[in-house]
Design a protein around this motif. Structure first.
Motif, PDB file in Angstrom:
ATOM      1  N   ILE A  94       0.858  -1.192   0.000  1.00 40.47           N
ATOM      2  CA  ILE A  94       0.000   0.000   0.000  1.00 40.47           C
ATOM      3  C   ILE A  94       0.891   1.238   0.000  1.00 40.47           C
ATOM      4  O   ILE A  94       1.731   1.400   0.884  1.00 40.47           O
ATOM      5  CB  ILE A  94      -0.924   0.006   1.229  1.00 40.47           C
ATOM      6  N   HIS A  95       0.725   2.083  -1.008  1.00 40.62           N
ATOM      7  CA  HIS A  95       1.528   3.313  -1.071  1.00 40.62           C
ATOM      8  C   HIS A  95       0.702   4.544  -0.710  1.00 40.62           C
ATOM      9  O   HIS A  95       1.273   5.619  -0.470  1.00 40.62           O
ATOM     10  CB  HIS A  95       2.143   3.477  -2.465  1.00 40.62           C
ATOM     11  N   CYS A  96      -0.620   4.409  -0.695  1.00 45.49           N
ATOM     12  CA  CYS A  96      -1.478   5.530  -0.293  1.00 45.49           C
ATOM     13  C   CYS A  96      -2.513   5.005   0.696  1.00 45.49           C
ATOM     14  O   CYS A  96      -3.547   4.446   0.296  1.00 45.49           O
ATOM     15  CB  CYS A  96      -2.171   6.149  -1.509  1.00 45.49           C
ATOM     16  N   PRO A  97      -2.270   5.148   1.997  1.00 43.01           N
ATOM     17  CA  PRO A  97      -3.200   4.601   2.995  1.00 43.01           C
ATOM     18  C   PRO A  97      -4.614   5.152   2.883  1.00 43.01           C
ATOM     19  O   PRO A  97      -5.586   4.421   3.087  1.00 43.01           O
ATOM     20  CB  PRO A  97      -2.547   4.987   4.326  1.00 43.01           C
ATOM     21  N   ILE A  98      -4.745   6.430   2.545  1.00 42.83           N
ATOM     22  CA  ILE A  98      -6.089   7.024   2.485  1.00 42.83           C
ATOM     23  C   ILE A  98      -6.902   6.393   1.361  1.00 42.83           C
ATOM     24  O   ILE A  98      -8.077   6.037   1.529  1.00 42.83           O
ATOM     25  CB  ILE A  98      -5.980   8.549   2.310  1.00 42.83           C
ATOM     26  N   SER A  99      -6.296   6.202   0.194  1.00 44.43           N
ATOM     27  CA  SER A  99      -7.018   5.580  -0.927  1.00 44.43           C
ATOM     28  C   SER A  99      -7.381   4.138  -0.618  1.00 44.43           C
ATOM     29  O   SER A  99      -8.448   3.657  -0.996  1.00 44.43           O
ATOM     30  CB  SER A  99      -6.164   5.645  -2.195  1.00 44.43           C
ATOM     31  N   SER A 100      -6.484   3.425   0.068  1.00 46.95           N
ATOM     32  CA  SER A 100      -6.758   2.021   0.379  1.00 46.95           C
ATOM     33  C   SER A 100      -7.890   1.858   1.381  1.00 46.95           C
ATOM     34  O   SER A 100      -8.510   0.792   1.454  1.00 46.95           O
ATOM     35  CB  SER A 100      -5.489   1.365   0.935  1.00 46.95           C
ATOM     36  N   VAL A 101      -8.177   2.910   2.153  1.00 43.35           N
ATOM     37  CA  VAL A 101      -9.270   2.853   3.121  1.00 43.35           C
ATOM     38  C   VAL A 101     -10.549   3.445   2.549  1.00 43.35           C
ATOM     39  O   VAL A 101     -11.642   2.885   2.724  1.00 43.35           O
ATOM     40  CB  VAL A 101      -8.866   3.587   4.417  1.00 43.35           C
ATOM     41  N   ALA A 102     -10.446   4.570   1.848  1.00 44.36           N
ATOM     42  CA  ALA A 102     -11.630   5.304   1.408  1.00 44.36           C
ATOM     43  C   ALA A 102     -12.176   4.829   0.067  1.00 44.36           C
ATOM     44  O   ALA A 102     -13.370   4.985  -0.188  1.00 44.36           O
ATOM     45  CB  ALA A 102     -11.299   6.798   1.327  1.00 44.36           C
ATOM     46  N   ASN A 103     -11.330   4.248  -0.802  1.00 41.49           N
ATOM     47  CA  ASN A 103     -11.767   3.926  -2.161  1.00 41.49           C
ATOM     48  C   ASN A 103     -12.150   2.471  -2.364  1.00 41.49           C
ATOM     49  O   ASN A 103     -12.716   2.128  -3.406  1.00 41.49           O
ATOM     50  CB  ASN A 103     -10.668   4.288  -3.168  1.00 41.49           C
ATOM     51  N   VAL A 104     -11.846   1.599  -1.422  1.00 41.86           N
ATOM     52  CA  VAL A 104     -12.150   0.181  -1.586  1.00 41.86           C
ATOM     53  C   VAL A 104     -12.482  -0.397  -0.218  1.00 41.86           C
ATOM     54  O   VAL A 104     -11.916   0.015   0.800  1.00 41.86           O
ATOM     55  CB  VAL A 104     -10.960  -0.572  -2.236  1.00 41.86           C
ATOM     56  N   SER A 105     -13.424  -1.335  -0.204  1.00 43.17           N
ATOM     57  CA  SER A 105     -13.864  -1.912   1.064  1.00 43.17           C
ATOM     58  C   SER A 105     -12.788  -2.775   1.700  1.00 43.17           C
ATOM     59  O   SER A 105     -12.545  -2.688   2.893  1.00 43.17           O
ATOM     60  CB  SER A 105     -15.128  -2.746   0.840  1.00 43.17           C
ATOM     61  N   ASN A 106     -12.138  -3.621   0.884  1.00 41.93           N
ATOM     62  CA  ASN A 106     -11.101  -4.509   1.402  1.00 41.93           C
ATOM     63  C   ASN A 106     -10.020  -4.625   0.335  1.00 41.93           C
ATOM     64  O   ASN A 106     -10.184  -5.356  -0.639  1.00 41.93           O
ATOM     65  CB  ASN A 106     -11.697  -5.883   1.724  1.00 41.93           C
ATOM     66  N   ALA A 107      -8.945  -3.873   0.509  1.00 38.44           N
ATOM     67  CA  ALA A 107      -7.916  -3.808  -0.529  1.00 38.44           C
ATOM     68  C   ALA A 107      -7.256  -5.160  -0.760  1.00 38.44           C
ATOM     69  O   ALA A 107      -6.969  -5.525  -1.911  1.00 38.44           O
ATOM     70  CB  ALA A 107      -6.859  -2.765  -0.144  1.00 38.44           C
ATOM     71  N   HIS A 108      -7.004  -5.913   0.291  1.00 39.53           N
ATOM     72  CA  HIS A 108      -6.320  -7.198   0.167  1.00 39.53           C
ATOM     73  C   HIS A 108      -7.168  -8.190  -0.627  1.00 39.53           C
ATOM     74  O   HIS A 108      -6.709  -8.812  -1.586  1.00 39.53           O
ATOM     75  CB  HIS A 108      -6.008  -7.742   1.561  1.00 39.53           C
ATOM     76  N   SER A 109      -8.418  -8.363  -0.248  1.00 39.63           N
ATOM     77  CA  SER A 109      -9.295  -9.312  -0.927  1.00 39.63           C
ATOM     78  C   SER A 109      -9.576  -8.876  -2.361  1.00 39.63           C
ATOM     79  O   SER A 109      -9.615  -9.703  -3.278  1.00 39.63           O
ATOM     80  CB  SER A 109     -10.611  -9.442  -0.152  1.00 39.63           C
ATOM     81  N   SER A 110      -9.773  -7.579  -2.574  1.00 41.34           N
ATOM     82  CA  SER A 110     -10.039  -7.091  -3.934  1.00 41.34           C
ATOM     83  C   SER A 110      -8.860  -7.329  -4.852  1.00 41.34           C
ATOM     84  O   SER A 110      -9.027  -7.717  -6.017  1.00 41.34           O
ATOM     85  CB  SER A 110     -10.380  -5.600  -3.882  1.00 41.34           C
ATOM     86  N   THR A 111      -7.643  -7.113  -4.365  1.00 39.33           N
ATOM     87  CA  THR A 111      -6.455  -7.358  -5.178  1.00 39.33           C
ATOM     88  C   THR A 111      -6.308  -8.839  -5.497  1.00 39.33           C
ATOM     89  O   THR A 111      -5.918  -9.215  -6.607  1.00 39.33           O
ATOM     90  CB  THR A 111      -5.202  -6.840  -4.449  1.00 39.33           C
TER      91      THR A 111
END
Length: 251
Positions: A94-111
């Motif tokens: 994760i290089h942008c913590p705000i985007s990983s929290v605000a733009n996607v529900s679960n960044a790990h599972s989505s990736t």
């Protein structure tokens, strides 16, 4: 006093904390603070000590370290209509913590899910020969596709590797038979080329020997010597070369 609950089911990818006092963040951690539902300062907090207001603030802790996961084996139909099972591994951070929290529900599972579909899409445009010989190019193509798709989520895909390509048993036997037939064909071609070169050399040698009768006599004696040295039951009746030449002249 702190009240903690997990936002990720299993690997503690994100952690939300309601804090009445303060909290510490490690060097590789960042905190995205929500105040009455809005992100404060538009930038994450950390590392080190930070403070939050009681009751009105809550924060999501984000891990910035590189994360890896395996892509489960995918049944893929290649461009030349061959069914293969392919798996791989993806490294991202994760290089942008705000985007990983605000733009996607679960960044790990989505990736993870996006990597599976991207693997199918990329390999569906390759034939079997390209799949077996150009793994590095396929990995780079997958990395670029994943990186572009996950950039709005604050994800940086660092590396994608193809681990294994499993072929059906019938296809493996067919490819082995094809390779064996190809090797036999090359061996026959090489043997034929060798015989052709040997015949040309014998022709040139015969022309040289025919110009000197003594050379023919020496070659005849050398052949007798090599036959006698083998300790076999062959009986040899040597004839003078002159006698043979007289017969050849009569013809």
């Amino acid at each position: 006093m702190q009240i903690i609950h997990d936002l990720h089911d299993g690997d503690n990818f994100f952690r939300s904390t309601y804090s009445f006092w303060s909290s510490f963040l490690k060097e590789y951690e960042r905190a995205v603070i929500f105040r009455l539902g809005r992100i404060t300062d538009r930038k994450p907090k950390g590392p080190g000590l930070f403070f939050v207001l009681p009751c009105t603030d809550n924060f999501v802790k984000v891990d910035l370290r590189t994360v890896s996961f395996d892509i489960p084996p995918q049944e893929i139909l290649t461009k030349d209509s061959v069914t293969v099972a392919v798996d791989g591994v993806v490294y991202f951070r994760i290089h942008c913590p705000i985007s990983s929290v605000a733009n996607v529900s679960n960044a790990h599972s989505s990736t993870r899910l996006l990597a599976q579909t991207t693997l199918r899409n990329v390999l569906g445009t390759k034939n079997l020969a390209e799949l077996l010989s150009d793994r590095e190019g396929i990995s780079i193509s997958m990395q670029e596709s994943l990186d572009e798709a996950t950039d709005p989520w604050g994800i940086k895909v660092e590396r994608v590797e193809i681990k294994d390509v499993k072929l059906p048993q019938q296809l493996q036997r067919a490819m082995a038979a094809e390779a064996e037939a190809s090797r036999e064909a090359r061996a026959k071609i090489i043997a034929a080329e060798g015989e052709m070169k040997a015949s040309r050399a014998l022709k040139e040698a015969s022309l040289v020997i025919s110009e000197s009768p003594s050379a023919l006599q020496l070659r005849y004696l050398q052949s007798l010597n090599s036959i006698a040295a083998e300790k076999n039951s062959t009986i040899i009746f040597p004839l003078p070369i002159d006698m043979l030449s007289s017969f050849m002249q009569r013809k």
